[in-house]
Design an enzyme around this catalytic site. Structure first.
Site, short mmCIF file in Angstrom:
data_model
loop_
_atom_site.label_atom_id
_atom_site.label_comp_id
_atom_site.label_asym_id
_atom_site.label_seq_id
_atom_site.Cartn_x
_atom_site.Cartn_y
_atom_site.Cartn_z
N HIS A 54 -5.59 -43.78 14.13
CA HIS A 54 -6.04 -45.20 13.51
C HIS A 54 -5.94 -46.27 14.47
CE1 HIS A 54 -5.24 -42.68 9.80
NE2 HIS A 54 -4.11 -43.00 9.66
N ASP A 108 -5.25 -35.87 8.16
CA ASP A 108 -4.42 -37.05 7.80
C ASP A 108 -3.92 -36.86 6.50
OD1 ASP A 108 -3.08 -39.33 7.36
OD2 ASP A 108 -4.58 -40.79 7.98
ZN ZN Z 1 -1.07 -40.85 9.03
#
Ligand code: ZN
Length: 456
Positions: free
Chosen positions: A273, A324
């Site tokens: 991210h 994720d």
């Molecule tokens: Zn994560």
């Protein structure tokens, strides 16, 4: 020795015809030859690709899909989602984690993922005390990977603080916490747990700059070096705008800039991210050789924001994909979302394509394959001698793929919707999925359903 033969396969230097693949007893590719006769080999139907690495997973969150989609009073944000997640994981022990992870890994294999990076922070009992064996939860994850037959890089998470500057942890985080000595012992235990198994590997994940103060980050790097000089290091870095704001307030720098300043970020690093970067951070991260770990369906689900893909690729950046939180388990959907987010934001098309790589789907697929393999620190992602025999076959008989070859096949695979066009999947020289179905699908699904029923 196993010998396979395919009409067409994607090799490191491009598509090749009449390819013979020889696999040794350890599950590695021993020889790969184009222009070979089928001879005594098992003939594969359809095109053959290396399997896709999934570089970021929190396995237990698969059982949470759909449970955080109802509006409660007040705003709905990443941070309120995190509260739901913390409450959910309170009910999970090693048996639940094993059953959920095994089901997830079956789904991953059927979708074409042949390896996963498990970013594992659920270490302790619900009250925060270690299990009798402090590695119990990690061992449950390893057992699930063996049961499903997926390659796994286990990334035990170092979690020390509740916020920037060593803020105290919250009650919901007590299952994640270690001191440095306890964490070093966990790593030692896990080193022996994965030893001698070529489909398992060990890395390390400082959770985030929020959870790991700078000095401890240095310790974590030293610990990773004791595993192996090139052991993977993964970290969550700049997922949320609030996280960037808090980091600026704490140290005067944005998270990616700060990480690049205080840690020796290079090719064995994976920044999960890296969503919120300014132009300098984007260029510097690309130059570092680290992999940007992108999780487009989760980042969309959580309202994180869009990664600056065009500038990152222009600067030579490497990326891979992860599922994720597992609101989707499909490499094709991750790649499609990655590109579509960019198109919606920039009002143009084919953002990931370039003059050198004009086919957008093919570029996305191959870049994610290379970046994912790098991030997981294993010899995967290429059909080449010495690499694991991790491969998938594509259903070339499907009407959607009629007449499609080479990069057009990959463009169609990525940009044709949700039909699963992946037929057979091999990991480490063993078939795990045949004709679209994992060989243990029913047994593992039944165990999963019993477990979920027990949670209700
Ligand atoms: Zn994560």
């Amino acid at each position: 020795m196993i010998a396979l033969w395919a009409e067409t396969a994607l090799l490191p230097d491009g598509w090749a015809a009449r390819v013979r693949l020889e696999i040794d007893a350890a599950g590695n590719l021993a020889a790969v030859r184009a222009g070979a006769p089928p001879a005594d080999a098992e003939r594969l139907a359809g095109a053959v690709l290396p399997g896709m690495p999934n570089l970021h997973s929190h396995a237990f969150q698969r059982a949470m899909a759909g449970l955080a989609e109802r509006l409660a009073p007040g705003e709905a944000s990443f941070w309120t989602w995190r509260e739901v997640m913390y409450r959910f994981l309170e009910r999970l022990g090693p048996e639940e984690v094993r059953a959920i992870a095994a089901q997830l890994y079956v789904e991953m294999l059927e979708a074409g993922y042949t390896a996963v990076g498990e970013f594992h922070y659920l270490h302790h009992q619900p009250d925060g005390r270690p299990y009798a064996d402090p590695a119990e939860m990690s061992l449950a994850v390893l057992a699930a990977a063996r049961a499903a037959g997926i390659g796994l890089t286990h990334l035990p998470v170092l979690y020390l603080a509740g916020g920037f500057g060593g803020a105290p942890p919250e009650a919901g985080q007590r299952r994640f916490l270690h001191d440095l000595d306890g964490f070093a012992r966990l790593l030692e235990r896990l080193r022996s747990a994965v030893a001698g198994e070529p489909d398992l590997a060990l890395g390390l994940a400082p959770h985030s700059l929020r959870a790991v103060p700078d000095a401890a980050l240095g310790e974590a790097v030293a610990m990773a070096e004791r595993i192996a000089a090139d052991a993977p290091l993964h970290i969550h870095v700049a997922e949320q705008v609030r996280e960037v704001r808090d980091c600026l307030a704490w140290c005067g720098r944005r998270p990616v800039a700060h990480l690049l300043e205080v840690a020796p970020v290079g090719p064995r690093w994976c920044l999960i991210h890296a969503t919120h970067m300014d132009d300098d951070e984007t260029t510097e991260l690309a130059r570092s050789g680290a992999v940007a770990g992108l999780c487009p369906t989760t980042e969309a689900n959580l309202g994180d924001g869009l990664f600056n893909l065009a500038a990152f690729l222009d600067a030579g950046g490497r990326f891979g994909i992860g599922s994720d939180s597992h609101v989707s388990v499909s490499p094709l959907e991750e790649l499609r979302w990655l590109e579509y987010g960019q198109r919606l934001n920039s009002l143009r098309r084919l953002v990931a394509a370039s003059e050198a790589a004009p086919d957008c789907g093919a570029r996305l697929w191959q870049a994610a394959q290379a970046g994912g393999a790098q991030a997981l620190g294993r010899k995967i992602g290429r059909l080449a001698p010495g690499c694991r025999a991790d491969l998938i076959t594509i259903d070339s008989d499907h009407p959607l793929l009629c007449g499609r070859t080479g990069d057009l096949l990959l463009d169609t695979l990525v940009f044709s919707g949700n039909a699963n066009l992946i037929r057979n999947v091999m990991v480490g020289g063993r078939w795990r999925v045949e004709d679209g179905r994992h060989l243990e699908r029913e047994r593992i699904a039944a165990a999963y359903c019993r477990t979920i029923a027990g949670l209700a």
